[in-house]
Scaffold this motif. Structure first.
Motif, PDB file in Angstrom:
ATOM      1  N   LEU A 105       0.810  -1.218   0.000  1.00  0.00           N
ATOM      2  CA  LEU A 105       0.000   0.000   0.000  1.00  0.00           C
ATOM      3  C   LEU A 105       0.845   1.270   0.000  1.00  0.00           C
ATOM      4  O   LEU A 105       0.346   2.360  -0.271  1.00  0.00           O
ATOM      5  N   ASN A 106       2.116   1.132   0.268  1.00  0.00           N
ATOM      6  CA  ASN A 106       3.014   2.300   0.317  1.00  0.00           C
ATOM      7  C   ASN A 106       2.613   3.343   1.346  1.00  0.00           C
ATOM      8  O   ASN A 106       2.721   4.540   1.097  1.00  0.00           O
ATOM      9  N   LEU A 107       2.082   2.878   2.461  1.00  0.00           N
ATOM     10  CA  LEU A 107       1.826   3.790   3.581  1.00  0.00           C
ATOM     11  C   LEU A 107       2.902   3.503   4.610  1.00  0.00           C
ATOM     12  O   LEU A 107       3.118   2.341   4.966  1.00  0.00           O
ATOM     13  N   ASP A 108       3.546   4.564   5.086  1.00  0.00           N
ATOM     14  CA  ASP A 108       4.708   4.369   5.954  1.00  0.00           C
ATOM     15  C   ASP A 108       4.449   3.419   7.109  1.00  0.00           C
ATOM     16  O   ASP A 108       5.255   2.570   7.433  1.00  0.00           O
ATOM     17  N   ASN A 109       3.271   3.591   7.726  1.00  0.00           N
ATOM     18  CA  ASN A 109       3.073   2.840   8.963  1.00  0.00           C
ATOM     19  C   ASN A 109       2.139   1.635   8.798  1.00  0.00           C
ATOM     20  O   ASN A 109       1.511   1.198   9.752  1.00  0.00           O
ATOM     21  N   ALA A 110       2.064   1.094   7.549  1.00  0.00           N
ATOM     22  CA  ALA A 110       1.239  -0.104   7.361  1.00  0.00           C
ATOM     23  C   ALA A 110       1.980  -1.307   7.944  1.00  0.00           C
ATOM     24  O   ALA A 110       2.953  -1.765   7.361  1.00  0.00           O
ATOM     25  N   GLY A 111       1.569  -1.772   9.104  1.00  0.00           N
ATOM     26  CA  GLY A 111       2.268  -2.893   9.752  1.00  0.00           C
ATOM     27  C   GLY A 111       1.287  -3.932  10.209  1.00  0.00           C
ATOM     28  O   GLY A 111       0.428  -4.365   9.431  1.00  0.00           O
ATOM     29  N   GLN A 112       1.387  -4.288  11.458  1.00  0.00           N
ATOM     30  CA  GLN A 112       0.493  -5.305  12.020  1.00  0.00           C
ATOM     31  C   GLN A 112      -0.966  -4.886  11.867  1.00  0.00           C
ATOM     32  O   GLN A 112      -1.290  -3.702  12.008  1.00  0.00           O
ATOM     33  N   GLY A 113      -1.817  -5.831  11.573  1.00  0.00           N
ATOM     34  CA  GLY A 113      -3.231  -5.507  11.406  1.00  0.00           C
ATOM     35  C   GLY A 113      -3.578  -5.120   9.981  1.00  0.00           C
ATOM     36  O   GLY A 113      -4.730  -4.843   9.672  1.00  0.00           O
ATOM     37  N   VAL A 114      -2.562  -5.086   9.097  1.00  0.00           N
ATOM     38  CA  VAL A 114      -2.814  -4.833   7.669  1.00  0.00           C
ATOM     39  C   VAL A 114      -2.426  -6.115   6.930  1.00  0.00           C
ATOM     40  O   VAL A 114      -1.281  -6.556   7.015  1.00  0.00           O
ATOM     41  N   TYR A 115      -3.392  -6.701   6.241  1.00  0.00           N
ATOM     42  CA  TYR A 115      -3.158  -7.998   5.615  1.00  0.00           C
ATOM     43  C   TYR A 115      -3.362  -7.890   4.116  1.00  0.00           C
ATOM     44  O   TYR A 115      -4.348  -7.318   3.661  1.00  0.00           O
ATOM     45  N   GLY A 116      -2.428  -8.465   3.355  1.00  0.00           N
ATOM     46  CA  GLY A 116      -2.592  -8.504   1.903  1.00  0.00           C
ATOM     47  C   GLY A 116      -3.587  -9.590   1.529  1.00  0.00           C
ATOM     48  O   GLY A 116      -3.755 -10.572   2.264  1.00  0.00           O
ATOM     49  N   SER A 117      -4.239  -9.410   0.384  1.00  0.00           N
ATOM     50  CA  SER A 117      -5.291 -10.377   0.016  1.00  0.00           C
ATOM     51  C   SER A 117      -4.722 -11.758  -0.277  1.00  0.00           C
ATOM     52  O   SER A 117      -5.407 -12.759  -0.039  1.00  0.00           O
ATOM     53  N   ALA A 118      -3.479 -11.865  -0.775  1.00  0.00           N
ATOM     54  CA  ALA A 118      -2.932 -13.210  -1.041  1.00  0.00           C
ATOM     55  C   ALA A 118      -2.866 -13.976   0.280  1.00  0.00           C
ATOM     56  O   ALA A 118      -3.256 -15.145   0.358  1.00  0.00           O
ATOM     57  N   ALA A 119      -2.390 -13.284   1.328  1.00  0.00           N
ATOM     58  CA  ALA A 119      -2.276 -13.934   2.630  1.00  0.00           C
ATOM     59  C   ALA A 119      -3.665 -14.195   3.222  1.00  0.00           C
ATOM     60  O   ALA A 119      -3.957 -15.299   3.707  1.00  0.00           O
ATOM     61  N   GLY A 298     -10.685  -2.121  12.889  1.00  0.00           N
ATOM     62  CA  GLY A 298      -9.703  -2.865  13.680  1.00  0.00           C
ATOM     63  C   GLY A 298      -8.766  -3.702  12.825  1.00  0.00           C
ATOM     64  O   GLY A 298      -7.845  -4.329  13.345  1.00  0.00           O
ATOM     65  N   ALA A 299      -9.026  -3.732  11.514  1.00  0.00           N
ATOM     66  CA  ALA A 299      -8.126  -4.467  10.607  1.00  0.00           C
ATOM     67  C   ALA A 299      -8.296  -3.905   9.200  1.00  0.00           C
ATOM     68  O   ALA A 299      -9.354  -3.327   8.882  1.00  0.00           O
ATOM     69  N   ILE A 300      -7.263  -4.063   8.405  1.00  0.00           N
ATOM     70  CA  ILE A 300      -7.288  -3.550   7.020  1.00  0.00           C
ATOM     71  C   ILE A 300      -6.790  -4.660   6.114  1.00  0.00           C
ATOM     72  O   ILE A 300      -5.758  -5.291   6.401  1.00  0.00           O
ATOM     73  N   ILE A 301      -7.524  -4.883   5.037  1.00  0.00           N
ATOM     74  CA  ILE A 301      -7.070  -5.876   4.056  1.00  0.00           C
ATOM     75  C   ILE A 301      -6.834  -5.142   2.746  1.00  0.00           C
ATOM     76  O   ILE A 301      -7.700  -4.389   2.281  1.00  0.00           O
ATOM     77  N   THR A 302      -5.671  -5.319   2.166  1.00  0.00           N
ATOM     78  CA  THR A 302      -5.415  -4.699   0.866  1.00  0.00           C
ATOM     79  C   THR A 302      -5.699  -5.744  -0.213  1.00  0.00           C
ATOM     80  O   THR A 302      -5.208  -6.874  -0.135  1.00  0.00           O
TER      81      THR A 302
END
Ligand code: NAP
Length: 427
Positions: A105-119, A298-302
């Protein structure tokens, strides 16, 4: 005999094998697969409630059972066998490894709680790489970034009830985990407008037929008619999408337990965390100079597309995220097909057409310049393979039968989600 190695047993690899095994004289086609199980994205990417699409495995299974096709599962090219060795011992090598790496997503602070759709999709589809993902749903709201069919698949699977998923092959552990989250709001977020969304009408309409979820959008964000300069080839699809979205705009929020919200022309700009967990997502409105919107999620999926994983020894196009090639030819006697060639676009029949075209190229090249030296193919690796727990077609058939028999009716199968369990079964 001509020996051909294919790396990857998804639809592209299988379609390629099918044509080559039937059309090349005196040929042996060996399909190397990193997992003990075949069928790639059909098994681990197609939504678990889209069994009509997954049924295509019956056709792919027939290819794997051809007498001159060999499935060699649980063998990682690049680790267990080097690509250079494959090239040395086969007349032709074809790479069909798909695109399994989530774009970021190219957001600096995209870390835990952000999940890619493949995963994320891999997790609920029982893919061994992702079976331990156990995403943290910090509250009852979740954001899905992207306006493609994968975003719709995820939204739908999250919103469906246990009964609606009863005939799916969703991983039972993932299903339980999702149900425990008791989601109330699912936001599907596109950075452009509805006319630029890449979802297809049938998949969009499915969100209007859910037992416990109502789909919503703001009517102001949905055009009444198509612009005059609309590409005529797209007009029918776009008209159907607009009609569907207008119906969603008329729905009442909270009329069912779960609200699915379509938000358009909105780009994520910041993710907020509390005690290390996602607690909010800030969105910039790309149309108007209005204040940013913040969603308490509480969670983000890209779901913003995939890259191919760079493949040892092969040139890689960093910009497109695919193997570098010229019309499918990577280097002498080496070809690529499917998403690792074209990028992550199109439905399964598009991969069939692509694989058939690459197979024709290979056949033409073999006719123009028939191989002049003998190569051993599979026989060259007998010692290396004897030291590995590699999985043959009959090994896969045993896994398949066990998955079908361990499923609770009416589920079509309960997948093994760990490779060790599959290997224990067939040992
Ligand atoms: P997709 O259709 O290419 O959609 C990707 C979405 O991500 C687009 O809306 C794109 O927006 C957005 N995006 C990309 N980068 C972004 C960023 N940095 N920030 C925000 N948004 C971003 O891909 P997909 O959904 O992964 O699907 C892959 C292929 O599989 C598609 O051809 C799809 O139709 C197919 N598929 C089919 C089915 C089905 O038939 N049921 C199911 C699943 C997948 P822009 O348009 O603005 O770039």
């Amino acid at each position: 005999m001509i020996h051909i190695a294919i790396v990857g047993s998804g639809p592209s690899g299988c379609y390629l094998a099918d044509v080559l095994a039937k059309k090349v004289k005196d040929v042996q086609v060996d399909i190397y697969e990193r997992l003990p199980t075949p069928f790639g994205l059909v098994r681990a990417g197609v939504a678990p409630d889209h069994q009509h699409t997954k049924n295509i495995t019956k056709q792919l299974e027939r290819t794997l059972s051809h007498e001159n096709v060999r499935f060699i599962g649980n063998v990682h090219i690049g680790q267990d066998i080097q690509y250079s060795e494959l090239k040395q011992h086969y007349h032709i090598v074809a790479i069909a490894i798909g695109a399994s790496v989530d774009r970021s997503l190219n957001l600096d602070n995209a870390g835990q709680g952000v999940y890619g759709s493949a995963a994320f999709v891999g997790w609920y589809n029982g893919h061994p790489d992702h079976s331990d993902l156990n995403p943290s749903f910090g509250n009852d709201s979740i954001a899905i970034i992207g306006n493609g069919n994968v975003a719709l698949d995820i939204g739908r699977v999250l919103a469906k009830t246990r009964e609606e998923l009863a005939q799916s092959d969703i991983s039972s552990a993932a299903q339980k985990h999702i149900q425990q989250a008791s989601l109330r709001n699912i936001y599907i977020i596109g950075r452009r407008g509805p006319l630029d969304a890449s979802f297809t009408p049938m998949e969009l309409a499915e969100l209007g037929q859910l037992e416990h979820a109502v789909t919503l959008t703001d009517s102001n964000s949905i055009p009444e008619i198509l612009p005059e300069n609309t590409d005529p080839k797209l007009a029918r699809t776009l008209e159907k999408n607009l009609k569907c979205l207008h119906q969603y705009a008329n729905n009442n929020a909270n009329s069912k337990a779960v609200n699915i919200h379509f938000l358009f022309s909105a780009s994520p700009t910041d993710i907020q965390y509390q005690h290390g967990n996602v607690c909010a997502l800030t969105l910039h409105n790309n149309l108007a100079d209005t204040p940013a919107t913040t969603l308490d999620v509480g969670a983000i999926i890209t779901a913003i597309g995939y890259n191919t994983a760079p493949f040892q020894g092969l040139p890689f196009d960093e910009t497109q995220g695919v193997i570098k090639h010229k019309d499918g030819l990577v280097e002498n006697d080496v070809y690529c097909a499917g998403w690792c060639k074209r990028g992550p676009q199109g439905v399964i029949p598009a991969n069939r057409a692509d694989a058939t075209a690459v197979a024709k190229q290979i056949i033409q090249a073999l006719e123009l310049q028939p191989p002049t030296i003998d190569k051993p193919g599979f026989a060259a690796f007998s010692e290396q393979l004897a030291a590995l727990p590699w999985v043959s077609f009959s090994g896969w058939q045993r896994i398949n039968e066990a998955e079908i028999s361990q499923a609770q009716t009416p589920k079509p199968r309960e997948k093994f989600t760990h490779i060790s369990d599959m290997l224990t079964l067939i040992r």
